[in-house]
Design a protein around this motif. Structure first.
Motif, short mmCIF file in Angstrom:
data_model
loop_
_atom_site.label_atom_id
_atom_site.label_comp_id
_atom_site.label_asym_id
_atom_site.label_seq_id
_atom_site.Cartn_x
_atom_site.Cartn_y
_atom_site.Cartn_z
N ILE A 539 0.80 -1.08 -0.05
CA ILE A 539 0.20 -0.08 0.05
C ILE A 539 0.64 1.01 0.05
O ILE A 539 0.45 2.22 -0.66
CB ILE A 539 -1.05 -0.17 1.33
N ILE A 546 -3.91 2.83 -4.96
CA ILE A 546 -4.91 2.29 -4.06
C ILE A 546 -6.14 3.46 -3.67
O ILE A 546 -7.18 3.28 -3.67
CB ILE A 546 -4.07 2.04 -2.45
N VAL A 582 -9.99 -3.52 -1.63
CA VAL A 582 -9.08 -2.36 -1.88
C VAL A 582 -7.75 -3.15 -1.45
O VAL A 582 -6.53 -3.05 -2.37
CB VAL A 582 -9.42 -1.36 -1.24
N CYS A 583 -7.60 -3.76 -0.33
CA CYS A 583 -6.47 -4.34 0.13
C CYS A 583 -5.93 -5.45 -0.79
O CYS A 583 -4.78 -5.85 -0.98
CB CYS A 583 -6.47 -5.02 1.50
N GLY A 586 -3.90 -4.13 -3.50
CA GLY A 586 -2.60 -3.80 -2.80
C GLY A 586 -1.78 -5.08 -2.75
O GLY A 586 -0.73 -5.17 -3.12
#
Length: 596
Positions: A539, A546, A582-583, A586
């Motif tokens: 991230i 991101i 979202v992660c 990443g």
């Protein structure tokens, strides 16, 4: 849709904010979640699930269901961390310690005797060490500083034949190899010697070095031998990693990602949303922190050229504008999408057409434009000069009443919030640059001259430790100074305004961020082994990507459901899926850096 759009805009309007101390209490999750990660990862290792549960999910809970009692919530995270730490298993997979001449060597993951381990060069994987086998039980092992004489004599004396590693060979990492970053990786390979009291040392890798100002690589062999006092060596460099900085930036991105969608749900307390005119809130400081972080990592790019090297200012500005063009395009795309689908928007945030992407695009360009002044004036002085000038115009030239009024007679007035706040964000950007210069000194090479009798590795380590201690004091001093400046401005009658990005707001953002940088560095010192979660590292390296993905998913969620009317359970479920997605992006970008 029109009725819901109006109701949603009213839902986020006229927010009074909260106290600065309550905001700080909620933000403490940045420290307590990292403590939790360290405790859990030491027992179970690191994976996407562990990283998400310890480094991301605590933020989601902190700004929603636990926001009413942040101190109790953070204490519970610390308690869980202590539980993991003090209930570690004493089995073969846990840490064991073997006394070696009064010192300790950490060993993990038992391997078969004689197995050689290749230490990973990845920043995401901790070094592993093989434990001593039962056949190598009572032989004292000396540290590198205790075997110098033997190594020198052994390397000069003839040997009938090379000694190959025996089944009882033990591979351990040089304890000097982890000073702040992994310094000069090497291994000690104890081999049976005639006196059974020494170990042989594998050849030390060479340090990559630069030749003067040219920057061309040059290698110097660094033998593991002592040098006499006053001996000069080539420029000593190393690959420096700054875990506390990576963790700070990743946490800032995570908090931003969580809040931009959470604010659309009722489970997110209104006092944490952006204030209308004056006041302080979690999202208000989050916007400024994003700009501060941008300045923090732009230090190298905006450092003036060395004396004697001239550059064309107009060419530099054009080049900076070209690099910022993708972010500017993102701002235009967002504008078209918002206007095209009647997306709920809060006009008083940045104006009718302006958005945060436009602000981010113009900051580096303006930084390059004033960069020549940096030869004579510090970035922080430039920033405060700009902020004070803006505050003077707001207070004594009746600019503030116009900016806070609903009047928007032309295109500039329609976007008056975004344009008028740009000087304040530029001041924050410059203060971030100044702070970045202090942090960047951690990566400076050690002096050429060895002051005392020591190995090159010890010299590099002592230089790093000294510089890190100085940085702790500098960040503490700057934090106290910014908090005092904020207090004085508030006592004098000023008020914080994110909408105007006035001087009290600049003070607040600078104080908040230097304090959390200081805290992260203290945690690194206290934990002694501050590993960076792989998810946070990814991230950190791709923060803008991101942030873009989070904005797209936020828009998708808002056009797919009426977030304002969602139940608490539904809101938490959506936020969990959203942050997981979202992660996940990443995590897929681990080891990569995408530039926009």
């Amino acid at each position: 849709m029109s009725d819901y759009k109006s109701a949603k805009e009213a839902f986020v309007t006229d927010n009074p904010g909260s106290s600065i101390w309550s905001i700080n209490a909620v933000s403490l999750v940045a420290w307590t979640s990292h403590i939790l990660y360290m405790a859990v990862s030491h027992r179970y290792g690191s994976s996407f699930l562990i990283d998400f549960l310890t480094s991301v999910l605590p933020f989601v809970i902190a700004v929603t269901t636990a926001s009413a009692s942040p101190i109790l919530y953070n204490l519970s995270l610390v308690s869980v961390s202590a539980l993991f730490h003090f209930t570690k298993s004493t089995s073969a997979s846990s840490k064991t310690y073997t006394a070696i001449n009064g010192d300790y060597i950490t060993r993990r993951d038992k391997k078969s005797a004689g197995q050689w381990l290749d230490e990973s060069d990845s920043d995401e994987e901790p070094a592993q060490h093989a434990p001593a086998s039962s056949s190598y039980h009572a032989t004292p092992i000396k540290l590198p500083s205790q075997v110098i004489g033997f190594v020198t004599a052994h390397s000069l004396s003839p040997s009938p034949s090379p000694v190959s590693p025996s089944p009882s060979t033990l591979s351990v990492e040089d304890p000097l190899a982890s000073a702040g970053s992994r310094l000069n990786k090497r291994r000690l390979s104890p081999q049976p010697s005639p006196d059974a009291h020494t170990v042989d040392i594998l050849p030390t890798p060479e340090f990559p070095e630069t030749d003067g100002l040219s920057g061309s690589p040059r290698n110097y062999p660094t033998r593991s031998r002592r040098r006499t006092a006053g001996t000069t060596v080539g420029p000593i460099t190393e690959k420096q990693r700054l875990p506390f900085l990576s963790v700070y930036r990743a946490h800032m991105v995570i908090m931003t990602v969580v809040c931009i969608l959470a604010v659309d749900f009722e489970v997110f307390p209104r006092w944490q949303g952006k204030c209308e005119d004056f006041g302080t809130s979690l999202m208000d400081v989050g916007v400024g922190s994003f700009v501060f972080s941008l300045g923090l990592v732009s230090t190298k790019a905006l450092t003036p050229s060395p004396t004697g090297i001239r550059s064309n200012p107009l060419f530099d500005i054009a080049l900076a504008f070209r690099k910022s063009a993708p972010v500017l395009v993102l701002g235009i795309i967002r504008l078209l999408m918002v206007k095209g689908v009647e997306y709920p928007e809060h006009v008083t945030e940045y104006g009718v057409h302006w958005n945060f992407f436009f602000t981010l695009a113009f900051l580096p360009v303006l930084g390059v434009a004033v960069r020549p002044l940096r030869r004579w004036v510090k970035w922080s002085v430039l920033g405060m000069t700009i902020s004070m000038t803006q505050q003077t115009l707001l207070t004594y030239f009746n600019l503030q009443p116009f900016l806070l009024s609903p009047s928007r007679p032309n295109l500039l007035a329609a976007n008056k919030e975004g344009i008028s706040s740009l000087p304040g964000y530029l001041a924050i950007f410059f203060i971030g640059l100044e702070t970045g210069e202090h942090v960047l000194r951690l990566t400076e090479p050690a002096p050429r001259k060895l002051v005392v009798t020591q190995t090159v590795e010890e010299h590099v380590r002592s230089h790093y430790e000294k510089r890190r201690t100085e940085l702790v004091l500098e960040l503490f001093g700057y934090g106290v100074a910014w908090w005092c400046a904020l207090s004085c401005s508030l006592v004098a009658g000023g008020a914080v305004s994110r909408r105007l990005a006035n001087t009290p707001y600049v003070f607040w953002v600078a104080a908040f961020n230097t304090t959390f940088l200081f805290g992260n560095l203290l945690l690194e010192l206290a934990l002694s082994e501050s590993n960076i979660p792989p998810l946070l590292e990814a991230i950190n390296k791709n923060g803008l990507v991101i942030f873009l993905v989070a904005n797209l998913l936020t828009g998708l969620a808002n056009v797919s459901m009426e977030t304002m009317y969602a139940s608490r359970g539904m809101a938490m479920a959506v936020l969990g899926v959203y942050t997981w997605a979202v992660c996940g992006v990443g995590w897929a970008l681990r080891g990569k850096r995408l530039k926009i």
